[in-house]
Design an enzyme around this catalytic site. Structure first.
Site, PDB file in Angstrom:
ATOM      1  N   GLU A  92     -21.917 -23.014 -39.363  1.00 25.90           N
ATOM      2  CA  GLU A  92     -21.551 -24.230 -40.085  1.00 25.90           C
ATOM      3  C   GLU A  92     -21.678 -24.020 -41.598  1.00 25.90           C
ATOM      4  O   GLU A  92     -20.908 -24.590 -42.372  1.00 25.90           O
ATOM      5  CB  GLU A  92     -22.421 -25.403 -39.638  1.00 25.90           C
ATOM      6  CG  GLU A  92     -22.113 -25.890 -38.235  1.00 25.90           C
ATOM      7  CD  GLU A  92     -20.664 -26.350 -38.088  1.00 25.90           C
ATOM      8  OE1 GLU A  92     -20.226 -27.194 -38.896  1.00 25.90           O
ATOM      9  OE2 GLU A  92     -19.975 -25.858 -37.184  1.00 25.90           O
TER      10      GLU A  92
ATOM     11  N   TRP B  12     -18.496 -22.445 -42.423  1.00 23.09           N
ATOM     12  CA  TRP B  12     -17.400 -23.433 -42.495  1.00 23.09           C
ATOM     13  C   TRP B  12     -17.395 -24.100 -43.871  1.00 23.09           C
ATOM     14  O   TRP B  12     -16.329 -24.310 -44.471  1.00 23.09           O
ATOM     15  CB  TRP B  12     -17.578 -24.505 -41.416  1.00 23.09           C
ATOM     16  CG  TRP B  12     -16.826 -24.256 -40.148  1.00 23.09           C
ATOM     17  CD1 TRP B  12     -17.360 -23.945 -38.935  1.00 23.09           C
ATOM     18  CD2 TRP B  12     -15.403 -24.324 -39.959  1.00 23.09           C
ATOM     19  NE1 TRP B  12     -16.358 -23.805 -38.000  1.00 23.09           N
ATOM     20  CE2 TRP B  12     -15.148 -24.039 -38.595  1.00 23.09           C
ATOM     21  CE3 TRP B  12     -14.329 -24.594 -40.801  1.00 23.09           C
ATOM     22  CZ2 TRP B  12     -13.866 -24.025 -38.073  1.00 23.09           C
ATOM     23  CZ3 TRP B  12     -13.040 -24.576 -40.283  1.00 23.09           C
ATOM     24  CH2 TRP B  12     -12.811 -24.292 -38.937  1.00 23.09           C
TER      25      TRP B  12
ATOM     26  N   TRP C 121       4.562 -41.159 -43.043  1.00 21.88           N
ATOM     27  CA  TRP C 121       3.377 -41.939 -42.694  1.00 21.88           C
ATOM     28  C   TRP C 121       3.699 -43.421 -42.809  1.00 21.88           C
ATOM     29  O   TRP C 121       4.517 -43.826 -43.637  1.00 21.88           O
ATOM     30  CB  TRP C 121       2.214 -41.600 -43.630  1.00 21.88           C
ATOM     31  CG  TRP C 121       1.807 -40.154 -43.623  1.00 21.88           C
ATOM     32  CD1 TRP C 121       2.109 -39.212 -44.569  1.00 21.88           C
ATOM     33  CD2 TRP C 121       1.036 -39.481 -42.625  1.00 21.88           C
ATOM     34  NE1 TRP C 121       1.573 -38.002 -44.226  1.00 21.88           N
ATOM     35  CE2 TRP C 121       0.904 -38.138 -43.029  1.00 21.88           C
ATOM     36  CE3 TRP C 121       0.442 -39.886 -41.424  1.00 21.88           C
ATOM     37  CZ2 TRP C 121       0.204 -37.184 -42.290  1.00 21.88           C
ATOM     38  CZ3 TRP C 121      -0.262 -38.938 -40.678  1.00 21.88           C
ATOM     39  CH2 TRP C 121      -0.384 -37.611 -41.109  1.00 21.88           C
TER      40      TRP C 121
ATOM     41  N   ASN D  96     -20.934 -36.287 -37.790  1.00 20.22           N
ATOM     42  CA  ASN D  96     -19.773 -35.411 -37.960  1.00 20.22           C
ATOM     43  C   ASN D  96     -18.787 -35.487 -36.803  1.00 20.22           C
ATOM     44  O   ASN D  96     -17.568 -35.489 -37.011  1.00 20.22           O
ATOM     45  CB  ASN D  96     -20.223 -33.964 -38.161  1.00 20.22           C
ATOM     46  CG  ASN D  96     -19.071 -33.072 -38.579  1.00 20.22           C
ATOM     47  OD1 ASN D  96     -18.440 -33.298 -39.607  1.00 20.22           O
ATOM     48  ND2 ASN D  96     -18.776 -32.062 -37.771  1.00 20.22           N
TER      49      ASN D  96
ATOM     50  N   TRP E  85      -3.390 -39.245 -44.213  1.00 19.97           N
ATOM     51  CA  TRP E  85      -4.750 -38.720 -44.261  1.00 19.97           C
ATOM     52  C   TRP E  85      -5.377 -38.854 -45.644  1.00 19.97           C
ATOM     53  O   TRP E  85      -6.600 -38.955 -45.776  1.00 19.97           O
ATOM     54  CB  TRP E  85      -4.794 -37.251 -43.833  1.00 19.97           C
ATOM     55  CG  TRP E  85      -3.921 -36.330 -44.642  1.00 19.97           C
ATOM     56  CD1 TRP E  85      -2.635 -35.968 -44.380  1.00 19.97           C
ATOM     57  CD2 TRP E  85      -4.268 -35.660 -45.867  1.00 19.97           C
ATOM     58  NE1 TRP E  85      -2.155 -35.110 -45.360  1.00 19.97           N
ATOM     59  CE2 TRP E  85      -3.143 -34.904 -46.273  1.00 19.97           C
ATOM     60  CE3 TRP E  85      -5.425 -35.623 -46.647  1.00 19.97           C
ATOM     61  CZ2 TRP E  85      -3.141 -34.124 -47.442  1.00 19.97           C
ATOM     62  CZ3 TRP E  85      -5.425 -34.852 -47.805  1.00 19.97           C
ATOM     63  CH2 TRP E  85      -4.291 -34.118 -48.187  1.00 19.97           C
TER      64      TRP E  85
ATOM     65  N   TRP F 170     -10.353 -33.794 -43.064  1.00 24.81           N
ATOM     66  CA  TRP F 170      -9.237 -34.719 -42.876  1.00 24.81           C
ATOM     67  C   TRP F 170      -7.935 -33.983 -42.549  1.00 24.81           C
ATOM     68  O   TRP F 170      -7.180 -34.416 -41.665  1.00 24.81           O
ATOM     69  CB  TRP F 170      -9.066 -35.596 -44.128  1.00 24.81           C
ATOM     70  CG  TRP F 170      -9.915 -36.822 -44.022  1.00 24.81           C
ATOM     71  CD1 TRP F 170     -11.158 -37.018 -44.532  1.00 24.81           C
ATOM     72  CD2 TRP F 170      -9.593 -38.012 -43.295  1.00 24.81           C
ATOM     73  NE1 TRP F 170     -11.637 -38.249 -44.179  1.00 24.81           N
ATOM     74  CE2 TRP F 170     -10.687 -38.894 -43.420  1.00 24.81           C
ATOM     75  CE3 TRP F 170      -8.493 -38.423 -42.555  1.00 24.81           C
ATOM     76  CZ2 TRP F 170     -10.716 -40.157 -42.839  1.00 24.81           C
ATOM     77  CZ3 TRP F 170      -8.504 -39.686 -41.971  1.00 24.81           C
ATOM     78  CH2 TRP F 170      -9.607 -40.534 -42.113  1.00 24.81           C
TER      79      TRP F 170
END
Length: 474
Positions: A275, A278, A306, A341, A359, A382
């Site tokens: 993580e 990440w 959108w 999360n 988004w 996102w």
């Protein structure tokens, strides 16, 4: 050994700590006296990318930092306005010959640094920036051909193999001159903000280290198994501490690696380390592809149609969509400045795939409310959920909020904590859409959309866009 400078400035930004602070460490070694300064931004009222939760945490962290600096002979000087002008003014006022700072990972901060460096060069002031916000600079983790990674797995394999930098020592003394004038420590009133969340975590370096100790002792062993369960304290909860630099990534990694030595091959600890990778992957993406803050990372998905935000978007922002897991996540965010999360992913995919809302609007909403709002990670999350980002979920992977609830909150513990209207509703009723046309509870709304219908619509939108793009490139 003679010092290089009689007096230097250390510019605090996203490194609000005295322990393992690279620029502060080097400033204390290079100068006889160090002036610690924080420049408060001068925007007022609403801001598209921050809000009262994060600013409140910032204020408390600055107050804590000032106390910690006083222990080592310093004190925090506060200035406000344009950062470059404030720093140059402080240098002229005090005769400081150098400015030390830790580099910002975001485009705006980098632009400010470039301006500062140019201005210092023209004035004969030494300007020294250090890479402190991640374990590895973005240009250090590259493919064999020297290109930035676009996919996490090969990036992480390279990242894991690289030797990690060790923490640096805390300065013994700063010797900040006592006569330097300072503004008051900021409060929310500086930005014309009112408090929002009622359960914001305690700020400051000591509180951050306490959270890290708790994570190492109680949470990382079972991290892989419990991190996705929102009703359980299974995550580290140090994200805001890394965001504000109350903890350095070197310290976090070193202590985690030591724990792994005690429990070799422990999957939970290994998962947590990934993580950290990440986090650095998304910062590398932002560094190499700064357009992600404006456009989809993947060119194939730019120009997607959108829907215009409507009453369903307002319902999403207020936690009254009629989807319990979605509403619980939003209400947790509004109340605490934090959202679990796993729930962030469910909530984000619901906005983009069920409500078909851009988004970018969700990204902005999160940044306005999250205490741990980190531009790179938030953007990466996102775009992952929208299916448009680096190593993102494929567009046809569309999470079902009801099945996600069944998997991650089967007893409704998390939902009932944040949606009191549903406290007396049997857990089974929270796991699927009501079939009789009646709401789950008398004072709770019906689902604002039908998931299956919206899923089919999303698939059609993405397929159509893909086909149109193919025709356009013929």
């Amino acid at each position: 050994m003679p010092r290089e400078f009689p007096l230097a400035i250390h510019w605090f930004r996203r490194d609000l700590r005295t322990l393992d602070n690279l620029a502060l460490h080097h400033a204390s070694k290079a100068a006889k006296g160090v002036i610690p300064v924080y420049v408060v931004s001068n925007w007022k009222d609403e801001h598209l990318w921050t809000g009262p939760n994060r600013q409140s945490f910032l204020c408390d962290s600055l107050a804590s930092l000032d106390k910690n600096l006083q222990v080592i002979g310093g004190r925090l000087i506060i200035r406000s306005g344009n950062a470059v002008e404030a720093l140059l003014g402080l240098a002229a006022e005090t005769g400081a010959q150098a400015i030390f700072y830790n580099q910002d990972p975001d485009p705006f901060g980098k632009s400010t640094e470039s301006h500062l460096e140019e201005s210092c060069e023209s004035r004969g002031i030494a300007c020294r920036g250090y890479h402190d916000h991640t374990l590895h600079p973005p240009g250090e983790v590259l493919t064999q051909t020297g290109e930035p990674y676009r996919v996490f797995t090969p990036y992480s394999k390279n990242w894991l193999q690289l030797e990690k930098p060790a923490p640096v020592a805390k300065p013994k003394v700063l010797a900040t001159p006592a006569e330097i004038a300072s503004d008051n420590l900021p409060t929310l009133e500086h930005w014309n903000l009112n408090p929002a969340g009622e359960q914001i975590l305690k700020a400051g370096e000591r509180a951050a280290h306490d959270r890290l100790k708790r994570a190492l002792k109680e949470r990382l062993i079972n991290y892989k198994d419990l991190r996705d369960i929102p009703s359980t304290p299974g995550t580290s909860r140090i994200s805001q501490d890394l965001r504000f630099g109350l903890l350095s990534p070197r310290t976090v990694y070193a202590k985690t690696a030591k724990l792994l030595e005690e429990f070799p091959n422990q999957v939970g600890i290994q998962t947590f380390i990934k993580e950290l990778a990440w986090r650095e992957f998304y910062m590398a993406i932002l560094h190499h592809y700064p357009h992600v803050l404006e456009d989809e990372f993947s060119p194939a998905w730019r120009g997607l149609p959108w829907d215009e935000p409507d009453e369903k978007f307002e319902a999403w922002k207020e936690g009254r969509t009629g989807f319990p897991i979605i509403d619980a996540g939003i209400r947790e965010l509004l109340a605490t400045g934090f959202m679990h999360n796993r729930v962030r992913m469910i909530v984000a995919m619901f906005l983009t795939k069920d409500l078909h809302i851009d988004w970018r609007l969700g990204e902005q909403f999160f940044m306005q409310h999250l205490t741990d709002g980190e531009i790179a990670s938030n953007n990466g999350g996102w775009q992952w959920s929208a299916g448009t980002g680096a190593d993102a979920a494929p567009y046809f992977r569309i999470q079902n909020p009801w099945s996600q609830t069944k998997r991650y909150d089967p007893k409704g513990t998390y939902i009932k904590r944040w949606v009191p209207e549903l406290v007396d509703v049997p857990a089974k009723a929270l796991l699927e859409a009501p079939k009789d046309g009646k709401p789950i509870a008398a004072d709770y709304p019906l689902p604002c959309v039908d998931h299956k219908t919206e899923r089919d619509r999303t698939l059609a939108i993405f397929k159509r866009h893909k086909q149109e793009l193919g025709r356009a490139t013929l």
